[in-house]
Enzyme design. Structure first.
Site, PDB file in Angstrom:
ATOM      1  N   ASP A 310     -89.781  48.102  57.915  1.00 50.40           N
ATOM      2  CA  ASP A 310     -90.931  48.459  57.012  1.00 50.40           C
ATOM      3  C   ASP A 310     -90.535  47.661  55.610  1.00 50.40           C
ATOM      4  O   ASP A 310     -90.636  48.606  54.641  1.00 50.40           O
ATOM      5  CB  ASP A 310     -90.900  50.105  56.808  1.00 50.40           C
ATOM      6  CG  ASP A 310     -91.365  50.795  58.062  1.00 50.40           C
ATOM      7  OD1 ASP A 310     -92.075  50.103  59.021  1.00 50.40           O
ATOM      8  OD2 ASP A 310     -91.041  52.098  58.181  1.00 50.40           O
ATOM      9  N   ASP A 534     -89.217  61.922  61.321  1.00 51.77           N
ATOM     10  CA  ASP A 534     -89.901  60.865  60.420  1.00 51.77           C
ATOM     11  C   ASP A 534     -90.071  61.298  59.017  1.00 51.77           C
ATOM     12  O   ASP A 534     -89.854  60.609  58.291  1.00 51.77           O
ATOM     13  CB  ASP A 534     -91.227  60.354  60.953  1.00 51.77           C
ATOM     14  CG  ASP A 534     -91.146  59.809  62.166  1.00 51.77           C
ATOM     15  OD1 ASP A 534     -90.561  59.086  62.397  1.00 51.77           O
ATOM     16  OD2 ASP A 534     -92.312  60.060  62.983  1.00 51.77           O
TER      17      ASP A 534
END
Length: 596
Positions: A310, A534
């Site tokens: 990411d 997450d």
């Protein structure tokens, strides 16, 4: 993490016999005097220097009687040299004198055994190398410098004749330090005992608890291990590598994840380093990791590094001018923190002969549009040429890391049409060129080769949570009444929107890790350990540097990045990386292929 973005040397120990010593630039090797029969040693000191700071790597080799503990001592030549932070020993400094005492796990050194330790230091004025070392009070004296200066940053790429593999090694097995084309083929993976114990704490978890998963180093403290963390375990990097040797594993997967201004468009996975702390990232994060991975004891272990998920795609999709662009993404693009940080990691870690670097390359629901596809490949190529890196330091790329995109969509292909209309115009596909990870990974690989990466680079696909099995899994295409009905009725991925990335309700375990499953794909892998959150469903105070992102809140009604849809997140989730047993149980229930 994985927020949707849309535009709508090993430095081998040099043990020299006799009185010879290497003293050149940043390499010093000192054998012991022959007068001491009990304790004898070779000490190799190398350093990577920059203005005002340096990282030192020290290899201690015992050439005397076996030791149950050891204490290394040396003196800084300059009064302005300072010990800042050390690892793999208990470090202290008094005046110019530095002491490193063995830890409980590395104190035993048999005759001929070596151990590697290191530290970060600071200096002003000058930074001369120590020239005298002691082990348990016995001096290791030096000799004369070599006539040729050895390299200071790139480790040897060949094994000296004195340490070539024994003749019993099968001819098909490459010698230590020799990279193979696909590190997963025919190799046994490392099972993280911390994750294994958590998996087996949930009913039925023993069915998958021996599956190799990624070891996440998501902050500096994780390198040494964190006893009181909600999201990291007490085992540090060296502990995992040692355990891998004990298991006779042939590969281990390490997630390098701590860039300055990390994950600049999300909050749950923001990191500890500010956008302007690239020097700290290099000195206190990458350098210590490289020092440990470069230890000669691990030279037969294939160390697979997953480099900064990411990160680089954000520079294309989440800067100013894009819907939802952030100031943090603007900053790390302008100051080069991502490009130079990734480049430094590639160069430093890729210089170790048994290391395999795979850079994160997003997923199809992020980069599948033409406006994102090629520009991201170009940014990846730029990073592979930054801070001393070259494409030779890149073994491949990984997609879908910690995400939920289906591996295949057999009933909703982008080439399908309904009543003369392409399904690409459906709300779910939204004119994307891809609708699954496998086709995206194979196509993106070809684009990366066009951008200058080697033609034999391989792709990894994280299949840890993209199975989407259970009773909701379609068995055929949807009705032909409209493109939306057709796609929504037949798609495997059951998320509300592809932009939803946090603790997705209904998800299941995907394909089990396997090597070379498809052309161009090195492996299906479980880099995100199933059952690790997450992000938290609400704000939870913590000392792990983990923030709260509304995309993890099941009551959140969305933003521009997910089409203002509900988040689809599970309730009662802990902070990112912490154990989430309810999610783990659901992943097992919805596994595809199903668990037996």
């Amino acid at each position: 993490m994985n927020v949707w973005r849309r535009l709508s040397g090993r430095r081998r120990a040099v043990a020299l016999a006799g009185a010879g010593a290497l003293v050149a630039g940043s390499l010093v090797t000192l054998p012991v005097t022959a007068a001491h029969a009990a304790t004898q040693c070779n000490v190799t000191y190398t350093s990577n220097d920059w203005q005002g700071g340096f990282t030192a790597n020290i290899i201690i080799k015992n050439v005397g009687d076996a030791l149950s503990s050891w204490t290394l001592g040396f003196t800084f030549p300059d009064a302005n040299q300072r010990l800042v932070q050390g690892w793999s020993a208990r470090w202290s400094q008094s005046g110019r004198n530095v002491t490193a005492q063995s830890e409980s796990w590395n104190g035993n050194l048999a005759t001929g055994a070596s151990t590697s330790i290191g530290f970060n230091g600071s200096w002003s004025g000058s930074n001369p190398k120590p020239t005298s070392f002691t082990v348990n009070g016995v001096t290791c004296n030096g000799g004369t410098p070599p006539t040729t200066t050895p390299p200071t940053t790139t480790p040897p790429t060949t094994t000296p004749p004195t340490t070539t593999p024994p003749t019993t090694t099968p001819p098909t097995t490459p010698p230590p330090g020799t990279r193979v084309d696909n590190p997963y083929v025919g190799a046994r993976g490392y099972v993280n005992p911390e994750w294994k114990a958590k998996a087996e704490s949930v009913s039925g978890g023993n069915r998958i608890s021996n599956t190799p998963t990624g070891v996440w180093l998501d902050r500096i403290a994780a390198i040494e291990g964190t006893d009181n963390s909600q999201s990291n375990g007490p085992m540090g990097l060296r502990d995992h590598l040692d355990e891998a040797l004990r298991q006779n594993a042939q590969y281990i997967q390490i997630v390098i994840y701590n860039l300055p201004g990390r994950d600049c468009s999300a909050l749950a996975s923001n990191g500890e380093l500010k956008a302007d702390e690239l020097p700290k990232y290099k000195a206190q994060y990458i350098d210590p990791i490289a020092a440990i991975q470069a230890d000669a004891k691990y030279r037969n272990l294939r160390i697979i590094n997953i480099i900064e998920i990411d990160s680089l795609p954000n520079l294309v999709t989440n800067t100013s001018g894009n819907p939802g662009g952030t100031a943090m993404c603007d900053t790390v693009k302008a100051n080069g923190a991502y490009v130079n940080g990734v480049g430094y990691a590639l160069a430093k870690l890729g210089a170790i002969p048994n290391v395999y670097n795979y850079i994160d390359a997003g997923h199809h629901g992020w980069l599948g549009w033409d406006s994102n596809f090629t520009p991201t490949a170009q940014v990846l190529r730029q990073a592979a040429s930054a801070s001393g890196a070259t494409t030779a330091h890149v073994h491949g790329f990984i997609v879908n890391t910690a995400n939920y995109s289906a591996l295949r969509e057999p009933y909703a292909k982008v080439t399908d049409s309904v009543n003369g209309q392409t399904v690409r115009q459906s709300k779910w596909i939204d004119w994307n060129q891809y609708n699954d990870e496998l086709s995206f990974a194979q196509a993106f690989r070809q684009e990366l080769v066009r951008q200058g990466f080697a033609s034999n680079i391989g792709m990894l696909i994280d299949t840890s949570r993209n199975g989407w099995g259970g009773s909701a899994r379609p068995t055929g295409a949807g009705p032909m009444t409209s493109v939306d009905a057709y796609v929504d009725g037949g798609r495997i991925d059951r998320r509300i929107h592809k932009g939803n990335w946090c603790n997705q309700s209904g998800a299941g375990l995907g394909e089990r890790p396997q090597a070379a499953p498809e052309p161009g794909i090195d492996a299906y892998v479980w880099i995100k350990p199933p059952g690790e959150s997450d992000g938290s469903s609400r704000e939870i105070p913590n000392n792990d540097g983990k923030g709260f992102d509304r995309m993890c809140d099941p009551t959140y009604t969305g933003n521009a990045r997910n089409g203002n849809n509900r988040s689809g997140a599970l309730p009662d989730a802990p902070i990112s990386g912490a154990w989430f047993p309810a999610q783990f149980a659901e992943l097992m229930r919805n596994a595809y292929p199903p668990l037996s």
